[in-house]
Design a protein around this motif. Structure first.
Motif, short mmCIF file in Angstrom:
data_model
loop_
_atom_site.label_atom_id
_atom_site.label_comp_id
_atom_site.label_asym_id
_atom_site.label_seq_id
_atom_site.Cartn_x
_atom_site.Cartn_y
_atom_site.Cartn_z
N UNK A 1 0.52 -1.18 -0.08
CA UNK A 1 0.43 0.01 -0.06
C UNK A 1 0.96 0.85 0.45
N UNK A 2 0.84 2.50 -0.67
CA UNK A 2 1.57 3.07 -1.10
C UNK A 2 1.21 4.65 -0.27
N UNK A 3 1.27 5.11 -0.16
CA UNK A 3 0.99 7.05 0.73
C UNK A 3 -0.49 7.59 0.16
N UNK A 4 -1.59 7.38 1.20
CA UNK A 4 -1.93 8.15 1.05
C UNK A 4 -2.59 9.69 0.62
N UNK A 5 -1.30 9.96 0.67
CA UNK A 5 -1.41 12.01 1.18
C UNK A 5 -0.94 11.52 -0.31
N UNK A 6 -0.18 10.92 -1.23
CA UNK A 6 0.68 11.19 -2.37
C UNK A 6 -0.66 10.81 -3.55
N UNK A 7 -0.96 10.07 -3.68
CA UNK A 7 -2.50 8.99 -4.74
C UNK A 7 -3.54 9.41 -4.60
N UNK A 8 -3.88 9.91 -3.85
CA UNK A 8 -5.90 10.37 -4.05
C UNK A 8 -6.34 9.18 -3.82
N UNK A 9 -5.91 8.43 -3.05
CA UNK A 9 -6.58 6.95 -2.40
C UNK A 9 -7.37 6.78 -1.31
N UNK A 10 -8.34 5.93 -0.98
CA UNK A 10 -8.57 5.57 0.30
C UNK A 10 -9.09 7.09 1.07
N UNK A 11 -9.84 7.20 0.52
CA UNK A 11 -10.93 8.71 0.92
C UNK A 11 -12.27 8.12 0.28
N UNK A 12 -13.19 8.11 0.69
CA UNK A 12 -14.65 8.02 -0.48
C UNK A 12 -14.14 9.68 -0.46
N UNK A 13 -15.49 9.73 -2.19
CA UNK A 13 -15.68 10.58 -3.12
C UNK A 13 -17.04 11.12 -3.42
N UNK A 14 -17.54 11.54 -3.14
CA UNK A 14 -19.63 12.00 -3.64
C UNK A 14 -19.13 12.51 -4.68
N UNK A 15 -19.53 11.92 -5.78
CA UNK A 15 -19.77 11.74 -7.05
C UNK A 15 -20.55 12.96 -7.55
N UNK A 16 -20.55 13.65 -8.64
CA UNK A 16 -21.75 14.33 -9.22
C UNK A 16 -23.55 13.81 -9.28
N UNK A 17 -22.69 12.53 -9.90
CA UNK A 17 -24.02 11.65 -10.05
C UNK A 17 -24.31 11.58 -9.04
N UNK A 18 -24.00 11.51 -7.52
CA UNK A 18 -24.94 11.11 -5.84
C UNK A 18 -23.86 9.73 -5.81
N UNK A 19 -23.81 9.58 -6.28
CA UNK A 19 -22.84 8.16 -6.60
C UNK A 19 -21.57 7.75 -5.20
N UNK A 20 -21.11 7.42 -4.72
CA UNK A 20 -19.41 7.43 -3.50
C UNK A 20 -19.06 6.13 -4.48
N UNK A 21 -17.60 7.12 -4.75
CA UNK A 21 -16.62 6.74 -4.95
C UNK A 21 -15.70 6.09 -3.23
N UNK A 22 -14.81 4.99 -4.19
CA UNK A 22 -13.51 4.94 -3.36
C UNK A 22 -12.25 4.20 -4.05
#
Length: 362
Positions: free
Chosen positions: A332-353
């Motif tokens: 697992x790489x650094x979560x602060x470097x590659x913008x991953x491991x956070x929940x993102x609310x997309x414009x269509x309302x779906x949630x991405x991880x």
């Protein structure tokens, strides 16, 4: 200004000196053991420098440094290179971070070697003309050098290009829920803690896509199943804590998430993962459109912790793939470097991880 480099960079010079001193390189098995009766005599090492190209030819017990047109510049006993290699190995083991080695640099200048890393735009670290005793043919080959003198070497680097996007299904999360999950920031196992928090709320990660279209196309060109297979490897690592690709492959073979016909014992998952590892090792890079050709067409040279160098020649493809498969693991790489491991609310309302795909070699 003195040359400075880390253990891996000095390891490339060590490889050059060691190979010229020994005049041959032994093959290795999947467990990094030398195969005593299989070695390749070295005819010549070719090196590109800013000042020009130089050939290091093995002749009797000497190393003859030449221009590409055969003009002799310097001749030294091969034993001198071996002594310099041993002194360099000692210095590498005694230093950390970025460091200089004045004695080695002086010898490098003497032999027309002025940089730690030869010029290269691909995965080739060193070009060697080897003699194959079985075919009696001399062939010029490009090899990638992987050194164990420092930390574990990287097979496939983490970047934004290696992010795999998952959708969160079976749960509705409020903005407060999302903020809570994203705020979980323990010193260890941050990704596992966030995924577990999603599961505890009833959520499930379902693979959506490889974020980067170039990496996605490279994977599909190799095998259309690879995006889904990698996604399942990433999920299995989170679920089981297993990191080695061989063991992860065994796990998903049991669960068979892609629904392959298992009436016969065809190693679907292992075969496809080996194909990926070989391609990543010798040519394919995630963020660059790949033409399917191998840059390091010779294979790998592994510098072991004790300084022994083993050759994994692509001509012995099964042995090369077995080595990669037995020694590769997910990190697992650094979560602060590659913008991953956070929940993102997309414009269509779906949630991405997002989960990131990075492979290292033991």
């Amino acid at each position: 200004m003195a040359l400075t480099g880390n253990k891996g960079e000095w390891g490339e010079i060590y490889t050059l000196l060691k190979l010229l001193g020994e005049g041959k390189v032994y093959a290795g098995d999947r467990d990094l053991n030398k195969i005593q009766n299989l070695f390749y005599p070295i005819i010549m090492i070719l090196r590109q420098e800013k000042e020009g190209n130089f050939n290091y030819k093995l002749q009797d017990r000497d190393v003859v440094i030449q221009t590409p047109d055969g003009k002799e510049l310097l001749r030294l006993p091969a034993s001198v290179f071996l002594v310099e290699a041993e002194q360099l190995l000692k210095a590498i083991n005694e230093n950390d971070g970025a460091f200089s080695i004045p004695q080695t640099e002086a010898f490098m200048n003497r032999i027309y070697c002025h940089s730690l890393k030869a010029k290269s735009v691909d995965k080739t670290d060193i070009r060697i003309i080897l003699h194959d005793r079985r075919t009696k043919i001399n062939s010029e080959m490009g090899f990638s050098i992987k050194s164990q003198l420092g930390g574990d070497s990287t097979l496939l680097n983490a970047s934004k290009a290696t992010n795999f996007n998952f959708k969160i299904h079976d749960v509705i999360l409020s903005d407060e829920d999302i903020a809570y999950v994203n705020s979980l920031n323990p010193k260890r196992n941050k990704v596992i803690n966030r995924v577990n928090a999603i599961k505890q709320k009833g959520g499930k990660l379902v693979f959506d896509k490889v974020d980067n279209p170039t990496f996605r196309n490279n994977l599909v060109m190799l095998d259309g199943d690879l995006p889904s297979i990698i996604a399942n490897l990433l999920l299995e690592q989170l679920n089981s804590g297993i990191s080695t690709l061989k063991e992860l492959s065994e796990q998903i073979t049991k669960t068979n998430p892609l629904g392959f016909d298992t009436k016969q014992t065809s190693p679907f998952y292992a075969y496809k993962i080996k194909h990926l590892l070989t391609s990543a090792a010798l040519g394919m890079m995630p963020a660059t459109a790949w033409n399917g050709k191998f840059d390091a067409n010779g294979g790998y040279l592994i510098v072991k912790k004790d300084g022994e160098i083993l050759c994994y020649h692509f001509y012995d493809r099964n042995r090369f793939e077995d080595y990669l498969f037995s020694n590769a693991y997910l990190e697992r790489s650094s979560t602060s470097r590659h913008e991953y491991a956070s929940i993102i609310k997309e414009s269509d309302g779906t949630l991405s991880f997002k989960l990131n795909f990075q492979v290292r070699l033991k």
